[in-house]
Design an enzyme around this catalytic site. Structure first.
Site, short mmCIF file in Angstrom:
data_model
loop_
_atom_site.label_atom_id
_atom_site.label_comp_id
_atom_site.label_asym_id
_atom_site.label_seq_id
_atom_site.Cartn_x
_atom_site.Cartn_y
_atom_site.Cartn_z
N SER A 83 -29.11 2.06 0.34
CA SER A 83 -30.82 1.90 0.56
C SER A 83 -31.18 0.80 0.77
CB SER A 83 -31.64 2.46 -0.66
OG SER A 83 -32.75 2.90 -0.64
N LYS A 117 -55.73 11.67 -3.43
CA LYS A 117 -55.02 10.41 -4.03
C LYS A 117 -54.57 10.19 -5.43
CE LYS A 117 -56.92 5.96 -5.37
NZ LYS A 117 -56.70 5.52 -4.04
#
Length: 343
Positions: free
Chosen positions: A170, A222
């Site tokens: 990763s 948001k």
């Protein structure tokens, strides 16, 4: 009343003096602390050639007879003398060794950035940087910063070799792919070019106990998914869209440094052991960092850099607790992954 008035004035004067003294003392403490922190930050440089030589000589002393050892030292002295003459016309190349042991927050980047800044002040294109990397990945922004530090080495035109002995997955592989060469141990774990995000949702539990949870936002997205609120399908779609965008950026980043890869084939989130990773061109050669550095020590000067910043006692306790908790969680997840991988 006159007495009380005078007493109040007296108290006010005393309080003013006490406050002034406290401010001065606090200022002195802060200045000393900052100065102490500066003194606790330093760069350590160790010449690895000397370490290898010391190990060899210790073994020779234990195995060789006195006459044999004396003859060997005499022959070595002649070799060293010839080498010094040659170095006057052909200086040895230099190799700078860095270590990165990554956690979820990529906290080792704080040392890495200073180490790279230091070596870039002196390193030349004829030198080489070797990064011994171990990381299973973590936060996107943290490993993005760590990778950007390695890009500085490439941009300076200095060859960068990345050695992976255990794992570079990763965010760890995001760092590794920047190397001009990637060396890996045969059973090192590499890949996991993907993005994952997961969180629990306790909304039904809160409803069961008649607990209301409200979140107020300005901006449609948001908040997309929350732990306590009721998640919507629209929020899930937006969250997944953000993951896909991050994955595309990850793939493009890896492909820009490893053009030999079939990026669509390897960017599935899978992991591979070193031998398979070599076949998929995730690495360039199977070799441990010890083997590579021991070989280079015969024709180059090896310098290991380590930037140290001593932490205060509360900081050390906090970091130790956080590391124990993090390693415990990672150990559990690793065991689950290993069971899946080997079965």
């Amino acid at each position: 009343m006159e007495f009380l008035g005078d007493y109040a004035v007296f108290l006010a004067k005393v309080s003013t003096v006490v406050i002034a003294v406290i401010i001065v003392l606090v200022t002195i403490v802060v200045l000393r602390r900052d100065r102490g922190r500066q003194n606790n930050r330093h760069l350590e440089v160790h010449k690895l050639n000397d370490s290898y030589k010391m190990l060899r000589e210790k073994l020779e002393q234990a195995l060789l007879e006195k006459d044999e050892l004396k003859a060997l030292r005499k022959a070595e002295a002649k070799v060293v003398k010839r080498a010094k003459k040659q170095e006057k016309t052909e200086p040895k190349s230099r190799l700078f060794v860095l270590n990165f042991d990554g956690d979820i927050r990529a906290s080792a980047v704080e040392s890495l950035r200073h180490e790279i800044t230091a070596l870039l002040t002196i390193a030349k294109p004829s030198d080489e940087v070797v990064l011994r990397l171990e990381s299973g990945g973590g936060m996107v922004h943290a490993y993005g910063l760590a990778a950007s530090q390695l890009v500085r080495i490439r941009q300076a035109g200095i060859p960068l070799t990345v050695c992976v002995d255990k794992v570079a997955a990763s965010g760890g592989y995001m760092m590794a792919c920047i190397g001009d060469r990637i060396l890996a141990a045969p059973f090192a774990i590499l890949g996991s070019i993907g993005v994952v995000a997961q969180l629990p949702n306790l909304n039904r539990l809160l409803k069961k106990h008649n607990v209301d949870y409200e979140v107020l936002t300005a901006g449609e997205y948001k908040r997309t998914l929350t732990i306590f609120g009721e998640n919507t399908e629209k929020g899930r779609e937006k969250f997944q869209e953000d993951l896909e965008m991050t994955h595309r950026l990850f793939k493009d980043f890896v492909a820009s440094y490893r053009s030999q890869l079939n990026i669509e084939e390897v960017a599935t989130g899978e992991i591979w052991l070193g031998t398979t990773a070599l076949n998929k061109k995730l690495v360039d050669e199977l070799m441990t960092s010890d083997e590579y550095l021991a070989k280079r020590a015969t024709d180059a000067e090896l310098f290991q850099l380590h930037y140290i910043e001593k932490k205060s006692l509360p900081e050390r306790f906090g970091m130790a607790f956080g590391n124990v908790l993090e390693k415990g969680l990672l150990k559990g997840l690793t065991r689950l992954n290993e069971q899946k991988f080997w079965q």
